[in-house]
Write an enzyme that holds these catalytic residues in place. Structure first.
Site, PDB file in Angstrom:
ATOM      1  N   GLU A  50       0.816  -1.206   0.000  1.00  0.00           N
ATOM      2  CA  GLU A  50       0.000   0.000   0.000  1.00  0.00           C
ATOM      3  C   GLU A  50       0.851   1.257   0.000  1.00  0.00           C
ATOM      4  OE1 GLU A  50      -3.294  -2.697   1.290  1.00  0.00           O
ATOM      5  OE2 GLU A  50      -1.340  -2.364   2.223  1.00  0.00           O
ATOM      6  N   THR A  51       0.285   2.290  -0.602  1.00  0.00           N
ATOM      7  CA  THR A  51       0.802   3.651  -0.491  1.00  0.00           C
ATOM      8  C   THR A  51      -0.317   4.524   0.068  1.00  0.00           C
ATOM      9  OG1 THR A  51       2.414   3.404  -2.278  1.00  0.00           O
ATOM     10  CG2 THR A  51       1.694   5.640  -1.773  1.00  0.00           C
TER      11      THR A  51
END
Length: 297
Positions: A50-51
């Protein structure tokens, strides 16, 4: 306002005090002006599970001025409603710039308060989940999950029954009867991905309760994440929160104030430590972990 081509992405690892451990996350401290396609493309380019993308808070968010944010989470393939490790990473990144203390994040799942403290020179973030819940897992869905994993039904721990657990995102909890079963993970990626998408799940939370711990509060966990285009998460805060809620609701840990220790990432060579607190008369689950910047990124 930044465009997709000039946005600055910070690189942190969460649930570890070492850059070689934990779960890496991208953090964009100012995502103003980026649309969904931009964020998805940036996350795919970063390549982490994830970002996190931060923008100004919505009206009414309970936070000190400058310490509240809207946060969204994108994997290389899709947006998820809540991500614990990216929240920890983003919180530490913010605290390095604004100082330790209280933060608040508006997520798609609800408001997530975070407290950042310094311990032995390393910043730690404690997130407070949205209110958790559990629901039954269909027998056919559990059987299909086991088939995708290559696990047999008699390799499950009957003391920790399958359930779908939620604390911001939905996860199927399956408990292995032995540490050896948990350590061997070689699953059918597309088959499990299609099942999770059909059921609206983010990951499968695979757990083993450490029998050497007399209190029964130490667990080893793993999280296949094919929905996000990632074979496995090295540390999963959202699933840790969901597991805490599951254990409390099913009365599988002592009542009152309880601290759980979750070990994750060891089988991947990225050891991570997640602390889960269940507090008396507090429905939320509190997940704590360290985070540090990844040098050279």
């Amino acid at each position: 306002m930044p465009s997709r081509t000039d946005v600055s992405v910070l690189h942190y690892t969460a649930f570890s005090a070492s850059p070689e451990g934990g779960n890496p996350a991208g953090v964009v401290l100012d995502a103003t002006g980026l649309d969904d396609g931009d964020m998805r493309e940036i996350a795919a380019g970063v390549g982490y599970s994830e970002t996190a993308f931060l923008t100004p808070p919505p009206p009414g968010l309970d936070a000190e001025p400058g310490r509240g944010f809207t946060i969204r989470y994108f994997s290389p393939l899709a947006e998820v409603p809540f991500c614990g490790h990216a929240t920890v990473a983003a919180s530490v990144a913010v605290a390095e710039r604004l100082g330790t203390g209280e933060l608040a994040f508006a997520t798609r799942a609800g408001t997530v308060p975070v407290t950042v403290t310094e311990q032995d020179g390393t910043l730690h973030a404690t997130l407070s989940s949205v209110e958790p819940s559990t629901e039954a897992a269909g027998a056919e869905d559990v059987s299909e999950t086991l088939a995708a994993l290559g696990w047999a039904a008699d390799e499950l721990d009957p003391g920790l029954p399958p359930r779908i657990a939620f604390a911001g995102a939905r996860h199927l909890v399956l408990a292995a009867a032995t540490r050896e079963r948990l350590a061997t993970l070689d699953y059918d990626f597309e088959r499990l991905k299609n099942l999770l998408l059909r059921l609206g799940l983010v990951t499968v939370q695979l757990v083993w309760r450490d029998r050497t711990d007399p209190a029964g509060t130490v667990f080893h966990v793993r999280n296949p994440f094919p929905v996000g285009g990632v074979v496995e998460d090295p540390a999963t805060g959202a699933a840790a929160a969901a597991l805490g809620g599951y254990l409390r609701e099913l009365k599988l840990v002592p009542g009152g104030n309880v601290r759980l220790t979750l070990h994750q990432g060891h089988d991947m060579g990225r050891p991570a430590l997640l602390t889960v607190e269940l507090r008396r008369r507090d429905p939320r689950v509190h997940v704590t972990g360290a985070a540090v910047a990844i040098p050279g990124r």
